[in-house]
Design a protein around this motif. Structure first.
Motif, PDB file in Angstrom:
ATOM      1  N   GLU A  19       0.832  -1.208   0.000  1.00 47.87           N
ATOM      2  CA  GLU A  19       0.000   0.000   0.000  1.00 47.87           C
ATOM      3  C   GLU A  19       0.864   1.254   0.000  1.00 47.87           C
ATOM      4  O   GLU A  19       0.558   2.242  -0.687  1.00 47.87           O
ATOM      5  CB  GLU A  19      -0.912  -0.008   1.229  1.00 47.87           C
ATOM      6  CG  GLU A  19      -1.843   1.201   1.300  1.00 47.87           C
ATOM      7  CD  GLU A  19      -2.723   1.189   2.548  1.00 47.87           C
ATOM      8  OE1 GLU A  19      -3.513   2.140   2.697  1.00 47.87           O
ATOM      9  OE2 GLU A  19      -2.608   0.260   3.359  1.00 47.87           O
ATOM     10  N   GLU A  20       1.966   1.224   0.756  1.00 49.03           N
ATOM     11  CA  GLU A  20       2.840   2.393   0.816  1.00 49.03           C
ATOM     12  C   GLU A  20       3.433   2.716  -0.548  1.00 49.03           C
ATOM     13  O   GLU A  20       3.474   3.884  -0.964  1.00 49.03           O
ATOM     14  CB  GLU A  20       3.969   2.153   1.824  1.00 49.03           C
ATOM     15  CG  GLU A  20       4.920   3.344   1.945  1.00 49.03           C
ATOM     16  CD  GLU A  20       6.104   3.054   2.840  1.00 49.03           C
ATOM     17  OE1 GLU A  20       6.605   4.002   3.469  1.00 49.03           O
ATOM     18  OE2 GLU A  20       6.544   1.889   2.916  1.00 49.03           O
ATOM     19  N   ARG A  22       2.258   2.026  -3.521  1.00 50.14           N
ATOM     20  CA  ARG A  22       1.222   2.590  -4.381  1.00 50.14           C
ATOM     21  C   ARG A  22       0.903   4.035  -3.989  1.00 50.14           C
ATOM     22  O   ARG A  22       0.638   4.877  -4.846  1.00 50.14           O
ATOM     23  CB  ARG A  22      -0.036   1.720  -4.316  1.00 50.14           C
ATOM     24  CG  ARG A  22       0.039   0.487  -5.198  1.00 50.14           C
ATOM     25  CD  ARG A  22       0.082   0.868  -6.662  1.00 50.14           C
ATOM     26  NE  ARG A  22       0.289  -0.277  -7.542  1.00 50.14           N
ATOM     27  CZ  ARG A  22       0.383  -0.181  -8.853  1.00 50.14           C
ATOM     28  NH1 ARG A  22       0.297   1.014  -9.447  1.00 50.14           N
ATOM     29  NH2 ARG A  22       0.585  -1.241  -9.588  1.00 50.14           N
ATOM     30  N   THR A  23       0.944   4.320  -2.703  1.00 55.05           N
ATOM     31  CA  THR A  23       0.723   5.694  -2.242  1.00 55.05           C
ATOM     32  C   THR A  23       1.808   6.614  -2.771  1.00 55.05           C
ATOM     33  O   THR A  23       1.539   7.745  -3.202  1.00 55.05           O
ATOM     34  CB  THR A  23       0.686   5.742  -0.706  1.00 55.05           C
ATOM     35  OG1 THR A  23      -0.379   4.910  -0.235  1.00 55.05           O
ATOM     36  CG2 THR A  23       0.471   7.161  -0.206  1.00 55.05           C
ATOM     37  N   VAL A  24       3.048   6.139  -2.756  1.00 54.11           N
ATOM     38  CA  VAL A  24       4.177   6.943  -3.235  1.00 54.11           C
ATOM     39  C   VAL A  24       4.043   7.260  -4.724  1.00 54.11           C
ATOM     40  O   VAL A  24       4.162   8.415  -5.143  1.00 54.11           O
ATOM     41  CB  VAL A  24       5.520   6.227  -2.960  1.00 54.11           C
ATOM     42  CG1 VAL A  24       6.671   6.919  -3.682  1.00 54.11           C
ATOM     43  CG2 VAL A  24       5.807   6.194  -1.464  1.00 54.11           C
ATOM     44  N   ASP A  71       1.394   7.177  -6.601  1.00 56.24           N
ATOM     45  CA  ASP A  71       0.230   8.032  -6.816  1.00 56.24           C
ATOM     46  C   ASP A  71       0.562   9.485  -6.491  1.00 56.24           C
ATOM     47  O   ASP A  71       0.222  10.409  -7.247  1.00 56.24           O
ATOM     48  CB  ASP A  71      -0.940   7.567  -5.946  1.00 56.24           C
ATOM     49  CG  ASP A  71      -1.591   6.290  -6.460  1.00 56.24           C
ATOM     50  OD1 ASP A  71      -1.339   5.930  -7.624  1.00 56.24           O
ATOM     51  OD2 ASP A  71      -2.329   5.656  -5.686  1.00 56.24           O
ATOM     52  N   ALA A  72       1.228   9.702  -5.352  1.00 56.02           N
ATOM     53  CA  ALA A  72       1.558  11.062  -4.916  1.00 56.02           C
ATOM     54  C   ALA A  72       2.522  11.739  -5.881  1.00 56.02           C
ATOM     55  O   ALA A  72       2.470  12.959  -6.070  1.00 56.02           O
ATOM     56  CB  ALA A  72       2.151  11.033  -3.511  1.00 56.02           C
TER      57      ALA A  72
END
Length: 255
Positions: A40-41, A43-45, A47-48
């Protein structure tokens, strides 16, 4: 790894949760630290950073265990997958590690076993014995380059994630990853894949072979003078091999 930027691409090397300048959570319960958290981390990176539509994914060691998990959870946007010095299962990793341990001097083997059985892996004697293995199979550039030393110093200063998920050393795995395996899921990966390792790597060929055998079209390369860190031990050859693979699959990828 940043040298891969030499042909004009952006290289993103992020501090995972619990490491470097990211948030440290030494009091988090053990079950907080699991593979899903780091999938999840990542993918968050991406995306950001606005690169989720198309990016190359490269993981080294633990990162190379995480990277296929990311693809299996959601392959969208992944232009290519590079797995460096990584096992397809911890069972395979430990089998290879135990074989390599048996090649160490008798007194070193005895010290490792004695302290592991006694639960005293935080002693100087264990650290010295561990270093014999590391100098052979983790980084053969001795003394270690500053960036490698800094990584080990960080683990020593704040070992929460490493000790919880792995254990006190590369070859004494007693953490939550002890039963981890991706072997039976690898045939679901359908992105261009390169697997690399060193000839003296603690990640011996049988450790990473399932990636090559089970991912359609996967290729491999072994660096003859390296152990677990070809990007440090043979940096020019590493950048040549990996860089060529990335360029081959650059079409449409964010640069």
């Amino acid at each position: 790894m940043a040298t891969l930027a030499g042909d004009g691409r952006a290289v993103v090397h992020y501090d995972q949760l619990g490491c470097g300048r990211s948030t440290h959570l030494p009091d988090a319960p053990a079950d907080f630290w699991d593979v899903g958290l780091f999938v999840e981390e990542l993918r968050t990176v991406v995306d950001a950073l606005g690169i989720a539509d198309r990016f190359h994914l490269l993981g080294q060691s633990w990162g190379g265990m995480l990277a296929p998990e990311v693809v299996l959870a959601d392959p969208s946007g992944v232009a290519s997958l590079t797995i460096c010095d990584s096992p397809a299962s911890m069972e395979l990793w430990l089998q290879a590690a135990n074989r390599l341990r048996q090649e160490l001097p008798d007194d070193v083997q005895a010290a490792l076993t004695r302290h592991e059985q006694a639960g005293t892996t935080d002693t100087p004697e264990y650290a010295a014995a561990m270093q014999v293995f590391y100098d052979r199979h983790v980084c053969r550039v001795v003394p270690n380059p500053p960036e490698v030393s800094a990584s080990f110093e960080q683990i020593e200063a704040e070992p929460t994630v490493y000790h919880t998920m792995n254990g006190p050393s590369e070859f004494h795995v007693i953490g939550s990853l002890r039963e981890w395996s991706v072997v039976d899921r690898l045939d679901r990966i359908d992105v261009p894949t390169l697997v690399v390792a060193g000839a003296y790597d603690e990640a011996q060929p049988e450790v990473w072979a399932p990636y090559v055998e089970r991912i359609a079209g996967a290729r491999s390369h072994v660096f003859p003078e390296s152990s677990h860190m070809p990007h440090v031990e043979e940096p020019e050859a590493f950048v040549d091999v990996v860089g060529s693979f990335l360029r081959e699959h650059d079409a449409g990828a964010a640069r």
